[in-house]
Write a protein that holds these residues in place. Sequence first.
Motif, PDB file in Angstrom:
ATOM      1  N   ILE A   1      40.063  -7.141  54.673  1.00  0.00           N
ATOM      2  CA  ILE A   1      40.657  -6.290  55.705  1.00  0.00           C
ATOM      3  C   ILE A   1      40.971  -4.912  55.142  1.00  0.00           C
ATOM      4  CG2 ILE A   1      42.705  -5.992  57.162  1.00  0.00           C
ATOM      5  CD1 ILE A   1      42.624  -9.053  57.590  1.00  0.00           C
ATOM      6  N   ALA A   2      41.455  -4.864  53.900  1.00  0.00           N
ATOM      7  CA  ALA A   2      41.720  -3.568  53.262  1.00  0.00           C
ATOM      8  C   ALA A   2      40.416  -2.786  53.091  1.00  0.00           C
ATOM      9  CB  ALA A   2      42.401  -3.779  51.915  1.00  0.00           C
ATOM     10  N   GLY A   3      39.331  -3.487  52.743  1.00  0.00           N
ATOM     11  CA  GLY A   3      38.028  -2.831  52.625  1.00  0.00           C
ATOM     12  C   GLY A   3      37.539  -2.304  53.967  1.00  0.00           C
ATOM     13  N   THR A   4      37.739  -3.085  55.017  1.00  0.00           N
ATOM     14  CA  THR A   4      37.377  -2.642  56.368  1.00  0.00           C
ATOM     15  C   THR A   4      38.180  -1.416  56.761  1.00  0.00           C
ATOM     16  OG1 THR A   4      36.838  -4.902  56.992  1.00  0.00           O
ATOM     17  CG2 THR A   4      37.235  -3.350  58.783  1.00  0.00           C
ATOM     18  N   ASN A   5      39.470  -1.445  56.459  1.00  0.00           N
ATOM     19  CA  ASN A   5      40.329  -0.295  56.772  1.00  0.00           C
ATOM     20  C   ASN A   5      39.894   0.951  56.011  1.00  0.00           C
ATOM     21  OD1 ASN A   5      41.793  -1.879  58.525  1.00  0.00           O
ATOM     22  ND2 ASN A   5      43.423  -2.310  57.058  1.00  0.00           N
ATOM     23  N   ALA A   6      39.459   0.774  54.758  1.00  0.00           N
ATOM     24  CA  ALA A   6      38.980   1.910  53.967  1.00  0.00           C
ATOM     25  C   ALA A   6      37.700   2.488  54.579  1.00  0.00           C
ATOM     26  CB  ALA A   6      38.739   1.488  52.526  1.00  0.00           C
ATOM     27  N   ILE A   7      36.827   1.624  55.051  1.00  0.00           N
ATOM     28  CA  ILE A   7      35.583   2.094  55.683  1.00  0.00           C
ATOM     29  C   ILE A   7      35.896   2.905  56.935  1.00  0.00           C
ATOM     30  CG2 ILE A   7      33.539   1.298  56.969  1.00  0.00           C
ATOM     31  CD1 ILE A   7      33.374  -1.016  54.909  1.00  0.00           C
ATOM     32  N   PHE A   8      36.782   2.395  57.767  1.00  0.00           N
ATOM     33  CA  PHE A   8      37.067   3.093  59.021  1.00  0.00           C
ATOM     34  C   PHE A   8      37.984   4.298  58.826  1.00  0.00           C
ATOM     35  CE2 PHE A   8      35.135  -0.749  60.483  1.00  0.00           C
ATOM     36  CZ  PHE A   8      34.296  -0.245  61.467  1.00  0.00           C
ATOM     37  N   ALA A   9      38.730   4.323  57.730  1.00  0.00           N
ATOM     38  CA  ALA A   9      39.474   5.543  57.393  1.00  0.00           C
ATOM     39  C   ALA A   9      38.503   6.650  56.999  1.00  0.00           C
ATOM     40  CB  ALA A   9      40.464   5.266  56.267  1.00  0.00           C
ATOM     41  N   ALA A  10      37.448   6.288  56.270  1.00  0.00           N
ATOM     42  CA  ALA A  10      36.421   7.266  55.899  1.00  0.00           C
ATOM     43  C   ALA A  10      35.669   7.761  57.133  1.00  0.00           C
ATOM     44  CB  ALA A  10      35.451   6.652  54.896  1.00  0.00           C
ATOM     45  N   ILE A  11      35.462   6.884  58.095  1.00  0.00           N
ATOM     46  CA  ILE A  11      34.789   7.299  59.338  1.00  0.00           C
ATOM     47  C   ILE A  11      35.669   8.279  60.102  1.00  0.00           C
ATOM     48  CG2 ILE A  11      34.034   6.476  61.602  1.00  0.00           C
ATOM     49  CD1 ILE A  11      33.044   3.941  60.185  1.00  0.00           C
ATOM     50  N   ARG A  12      36.973   7.967  60.194  1.00  0.00           N
ATOM     51  CA  ARG A  12      37.882   8.877  60.907  1.00  0.00           C
ATOM     52  C   ARG A  12      37.966  10.232  60.223  1.00  0.00           C
ATOM     53  NH1 ARG A  12      40.474   4.061  61.611  1.00  0.00           N
ATOM     54  NH2 ARG A  12      41.838   4.313  59.815  1.00  0.00           N
ATOM     55  N   ALA A  13      37.888  10.224  58.872  1.00  0.00           N
ATOM     56  CA  ALA A  13      37.956  11.473  58.115  1.00  0.00           C
ATOM     57  C   ALA A  13      36.598  12.180  58.061  1.00  0.00           C
ATOM     58  CB  ALA A  13      38.453  11.200  56.701  1.00  0.00           C
ATOM     59  N   LYS A  14      35.536  11.510  58.538  1.00  0.00           N
ATOM     60  CA  LYS A  14      34.164  12.050  58.495  1.00  0.00           C
ATOM     61  C   LYS A  14      33.749  12.388  57.064  1.00  0.00           C
ATOM     62  CE  LYS A  14      33.644  12.351  63.065  1.00  0.00           C
ATOM     63  NZ  LYS A  14      33.019  11.286  63.773  1.00  0.00           N
ATOM     64  N   ASP A  15      34.147  11.509  56.131  1.00  0.00           N
ATOM     65  CA  ASP A  15      33.857  11.710  54.715  1.00  0.00           C
ATOM     66  C   ASP A  15      32.719  10.766  54.306  1.00  0.00           C
ATOM     67  OD1 ASP A  15      33.811  12.112  51.999  1.00  0.00           O
ATOM     68  OD2 ASP A  15      35.945  11.672  51.690  1.00  0.00           O
ATOM     69  N   LYS A  16      31.511  11.331  54.149  1.00  0.00           N
ATOM     70  CA  LYS A  16      30.318  10.547  53.852  1.00  0.00           C
ATOM     71  C   LYS A  16      30.423   9.854  52.494  1.00  0.00           C
ATOM     72  CE  LYS A  16      25.342  11.152  53.421  1.00  0.00           C
ATOM     73  NZ  LYS A  16      24.225  12.080  53.488  1.00  0.00           N
ATOM     74  N   GLY A  17      30.944  10.554  51.504  1.00  0.00           N
ATOM     75  CA  GLY A  17      31.074   9.979  50.161  1.00  0.00           C
ATOM     76  C   GLY A  17      32.070   8.821  50.139  1.00  0.00           C
ATOM     77  N   ALA A  18      33.188   8.989  50.820  1.00  0.00           N
ATOM     78  CA  ALA A  18      34.191   7.918  50.872  1.00  0.00           C
ATOM     79  C   ALA A  18      33.654   6.714  51.647  1.00  0.00           C
ATOM     80  CB  ALA A  18      35.477   8.432  51.510  1.00  0.00           C
ATOM     81  N   LEU A  19      32.859   6.987  52.674  1.00  0.00           N
ATOM     82  CA  LEU A  19      32.264   5.890  53.442  1.00  0.00           C
ATOM     83  C   LEU A  19      31.314   5.089  52.567  1.00  0.00           C
ATOM     84  CD1 LEU A  19      31.660   4.341  56.060  1.00  0.00           C
ATOM     85  CD2 LEU A  19      29.959   6.082  56.574  1.00  0.00           C
ATOM     86  N   LYS A  20      30.456   5.783  51.830  1.00  0.00           N
ATOM     87  CA  LYS A  20      29.494   5.097  50.962  1.00  0.00           C
ATOM     88  C   LYS A  20      30.216   4.277  49.894  1.00  0.00           C
ATOM     89  CE  LYS A  20      25.261   5.617  48.394  1.00  0.00           C
ATOM     90  NZ  LYS A  20      25.052   4.192  48.479  1.00  0.00           N
ATOM     91  N   LYS A  21      31.251   4.863  49.297  1.00  0.00           N
ATOM     92  CA  LYS A  21      32.000   4.160  48.251  1.00  0.00           C
ATOM     93  C   LYS A  21      32.717   2.928  48.827  1.00  0.00           C
ATOM     94  CE  LYS A  21      35.566   4.751  44.802  1.00  0.00           C
ATOM     95  NZ  LYS A  21      36.880   5.279  44.618  1.00  0.00           N
ATOM     96  N   ALA A  22      33.387   3.089  49.961  1.00  0.00           N
ATOM     97  CA  ALA A  22      34.116   1.975  50.570  1.00  0.00           C
ATOM     98  C   ALA A  22      33.154   0.882  51.022  1.00  0.00           C
ATOM     99  CB  ALA A  22      34.949   2.472  51.743  1.00  0.00           C
ATOM    100  N   TYR A  23      32.015   1.269  51.578  1.00  0.00           N
ATOM    101  CA  TYR A  23      31.016   0.304  52.029  1.00  0.00           C
ATOM    102  C   TYR A  23      30.453  -0.482  50.845  1.00  0.00           C
ATOM    103  CZ  TYR A  23      26.674  -1.503  54.048  1.00  0.00           C
ATOM    104  OH  TYR A  23      25.643  -2.311  54.449  1.00  0.00           O
ATOM    105  N   ASP A  24      30.100   0.221  49.775  1.00  0.00           N
ATOM    106  CA  ASP A  24      29.558  -0.451  48.592  1.00  0.00           C
ATOM    107  C   ASP A  24      30.571  -1.427  47.989  1.00  0.00           C
ATOM    108  OD1 ASP A  24      27.139   0.854  48.875  1.00  0.00           O
ATOM    109  OD2 ASP A  24      27.631   2.441  47.419  1.00  0.00           O
ATOM    110  N   GLU A  25      31.839  -1.030  47.955  1.00  0.00           N
ATOM    111  CA  GLU A  25      32.877  -1.926  47.437  1.00  0.00           C
ATOM    112  C   GLU A  25      33.041  -3.157  48.334  1.00  0.00           C
ATOM    113  OE1 GLU A  25      36.499   0.270  46.902  1.00  0.00           O
ATOM    114  OE2 GLU A  25      35.626   1.557  45.352  1.00  0.00           O
ATOM    115  N   TYR A  26      32.972  -2.925  49.644  1.00  0.00           N
ATOM    116  CA  TYR A  26      33.108  -4.037  50.592  1.00  0.00           C
ATOM    117  C   TYR A  26      31.961  -5.023  50.420  1.00  0.00           C
ATOM    118  CZ  TYR A  26      33.942  -6.443  55.019  1.00  0.00           C
ATOM    119  OH  TYR A  26      34.207  -7.393  55.970  1.00  0.00           O
TER     120      TYR A  26
END
Length: 181
Positions: A118-143
């Motif tokens: 759930i924390a990983g999911t929240n990190a992915i959607f936080a990156a989406i809300r921030a429109k941060d491509k690098g954070a999205l890729k990092k959070a997705y890979d970790e998930y």
Amino acid sequence: MKFSAVVSALLVASAAAFAPATSERASTSLNMDRRAAMGAIAAAGVVALPQMASADGAVSAATIQRAKFRFGSRIASLKSAVASGDFAAVADEKNAFVLFNSGVYPRVKDKDRKAEAIAGTNAIFAAIRAKDKGALKKAYDEYIKSNEIVDYDNLDPSKGQGFSSDYDYRVRTPQAAIYVR
């Protein structure tokens, strides 16, 4: 179980309805003592209560594997969308993340892993809300890594069979190959 109880109750009720009348007088509320009245009220209350839900939760290795395949493959298929920074495509699959988290970690003993997911999911959607491509890729890979999600390749029918009936969870997926001679 419920069906047999209903049939039994109907048989008893019909037998009682067609039984010959007894010679003693039927009991009414006027000639009952308190104990008999309270017993009748309690019996009526038990009958009037709704049946207790008796679901077993259906948690087994098969249901966990089904959730891991069905929702994990949807999450794994987002790899190209994450790499290209397509936030809308990832956001459209939010239900896959939610259902993966609840389906793969349904037990109490999986509480810590579910919290991580759930924390990983929240990190992915936080990156989406921030429109941060690098954070999205990092959070997705970790998930993907922490939940051991693999991308199921198309199964070659000449090398094996993916499912054996229309009730298999792999039907109408890339893994749904049947060997035909």
